[in-house]
Design an enzyme around this catalytic site. Structure first.
Site, PDB file in Angstrom:
ATOM      1  N   HIS A   1      -3.540   4.422 -13.518  1.00 31.66           N
ATOM      2  CA  HIS A   1      -3.970   3.123 -13.004  1.00 31.66           C
ATOM      3  C   HIS A   1      -5.480   2.939 -13.187  1.00 31.66           C
ATOM      4  O   HIS A   1      -5.963   1.821 -13.310  1.00 31.66           O
ATOM      5  CB  HIS A   1      -3.545   2.938 -11.530  1.00 31.66           C
ATOM      6  CG  HIS A   1      -4.447   3.580 -10.527  1.00 31.66           C
ATOM      7  ND1 HIS A   1      -4.218   4.833 -10.020  1.00 31.66           N
ATOM      8  CD2 HIS A   1      -5.582   3.150  -9.922  1.00 31.66           C
ATOM      9  CE1 HIS A   1      -5.174   5.149  -9.150  1.00 31.66           C
ATOM     10  NE2 HIS A   1      -6.016   4.147  -9.079  1.00 31.66           N
TER      11      HIS A   1
ATOM     12  N   HIS B   1      -3.648  -0.946 -10.079  1.00 30.07           N
ATOM     13  CA  HIS B   1      -2.354  -0.499  -9.535  1.00 30.07           C
ATOM     14  C   HIS B   1      -1.217  -1.432  -9.932  1.00 30.07           C
ATOM     15  O   HIS B   1      -1.364  -2.653  -9.925  1.00 30.07           O
ATOM     16  CB  HIS B   1      -2.412  -0.396  -8.009  1.00 30.07           C
ATOM     17  CG  HIS B   1      -2.817   0.967  -7.535  1.00 30.07           C
ATOM     18  ND1 HIS B   1      -2.046   2.086  -7.762  1.00 30.07           N
ATOM     19  CD2 HIS B   1      -3.914   1.404  -6.874  1.00 30.07           C
ATOM     20  CE1 HIS B   1      -2.648   3.149  -7.245  1.00 30.07           C
ATOM     21  NE2 HIS B   1      -3.787   2.760  -6.703  1.00 30.07           N
TER      22      HIS B   1
ATOM     23  N   GLN C   1       0.827  -1.209   0.000  1.00 32.43           N
ATOM     24  CA  GLN C   1       0.000   0.000   0.000  1.00 32.43           C
ATOM     25  C   GLN C   1       0.863   1.261   0.000  1.00 32.43           C
ATOM     26  O   GLN C   1       0.550   2.242  -0.666  1.00 32.43           O
ATOM     27  CB  GLN C   1      -0.914  -0.026   1.236  1.00 32.43           C
ATOM     28  CG  GLN C   1      -1.840   1.163   1.381  1.00 32.43           C
ATOM     29  CD  GLN C   1      -3.027   1.141   0.445  1.00 32.43           C
ATOM     30  OE1 GLN C   1      -3.276   0.161  -0.236  1.00 32.43           O
ATOM     31  NE2 GLN C   1      -3.752   2.238   0.379  1.00 32.43           N
TER      32      GLN C   1
END
Length: 301
Positions: free
Chosen positions: A114, A95, A37
């Site tokens: 993305h 992503h 993340q």
């Protein structure tokens, strides 16, 4: 509807239904487990090893809470909640490695974000087939996931100022970095949601909770996202990828090649570069320094 409950440190349990589990179990979705993340933040906050995978489950969970709160007020239907859940689950499906860093390479060279890759993944791969087979509209889910649907308030549940995305990443990033800033009451916020002129609105009684969330976000940017050493690591990765772009062809990959990538795959490619020229030597050196946490120093802030 059959379901299972996934144990999650932020939400205790995240309920997942059969049609969602089929998507989660695809290799395309499982690859999110291999994309952190917070890209390089674990070099400064060692606990920040969490990934886009569990964040996506969390966004689905909070989007569902928001949908249920609006359903109780007669604003949305059961079908709308199902659509919100799928859109939340898939909002980050596009992503690439190191999240926004790899995207910068794509944006610069091919003007692709993305979100653009996410649209292709939902519409052109097995994920779209699973959505359609389960009776949902994959085009609508795609629009909702990336904020393009006609219902502005539905878009905002996934990606607005009061979105499930922000609520989950603040809670999750705060928990895994150990930063004490991200204290937000997402239960109170989601239960206080309403709709005004097709936009997501909040009951006045929860204004202080919203202000707390905005302050938390500001503090997380200062303490974590834009921490000078976190940025140093990210700048190094970006520079290494940029220098090696010609050799690795990062921006010219097709969708299947893109879906094979992860943080570790890209780092391995950089560490194993041939040293044919000064660009490749520099890229390999920067990647090696990154790996060994020999990071760039901040000269001016």
């Amino acid at each position: 509807m059959t379901h299972l409950d996934i144990i999650d440190p932020i939400h205790d349990f995240v309920r997942v239904y059969d049609n969602e589990l089929k998507i989660i179990d695809t290799p395309i979705f499982q690859r999110l487990r291999r994309i952190r993340q917070l890209s390089g933040a674990h070099l400064i906050y060692p606990g920040a090893q969490h990934t886009r995978f569990e964040h996506s489950l969390g966004v689905m969970h909070i989007a569902s809470m928001a949908g249920q709160a609006l359903a109780e007020k007669g604003v949305v239907s059961f079908d709308d909640i199902q659509n919100l859940r799928l859109a939340g689950l898939l909002h980050d499906i596009g992503h690439g490695p190191f999240s926004h860093l790899f995207e910068e390479i794509f944006e610069e060279k091919r003007k692709i974000s993305h979100e653009d890759l996410g649209r292709d993944i939902i519409l052109k791969t097995e994920i779209g087939d699973i959505i359609s087979k389960n009776g949902f509209d994959k085009k609508l889910i795609t629009k909702l996931a990336f904020g393009d649907s006609k219902l502005q308030f539905m878009n905002e549940i996934i990606s607005g100022a009061l979105s499930a995305d922000i609520m989950d990443y603040l809670l999750r990033d705060g928990y895994f970095t150990g930063a004490e800033h991200a204290k937000i009451d997402h239960h109170r916020l989601t239960h206080s949601l309403d709709v005004y002129k097709n936009k997501l609105a909040l009951d006045k009684s929860s204004l202080v909770n919203f202000e707390t969330m905005m302050i938390s976000r500001y503090q997380m940017f200062k303490a974590v996202y834009f921490h000078k050493t976190v940025r140093a690591g990210e700048v190094m990765l970006l520079e290494a990828m940029d220098l090696a772009e010609g050799e690795l062809g990062l921006s010219s990959m097709n969708l299947d090649e893109y879906l094979q990538l992860s943080d570790d795959v890209i780092l391995a490619k950089l560490l194993n570069l041939p040293e044919h020229n000064s660009k490749l030597k520099a890229s390999k050196k920067i990647a090696t320094d990154y790996l060994n946490r020999n990071l760039f120093k901040s000269v001016f802030e």
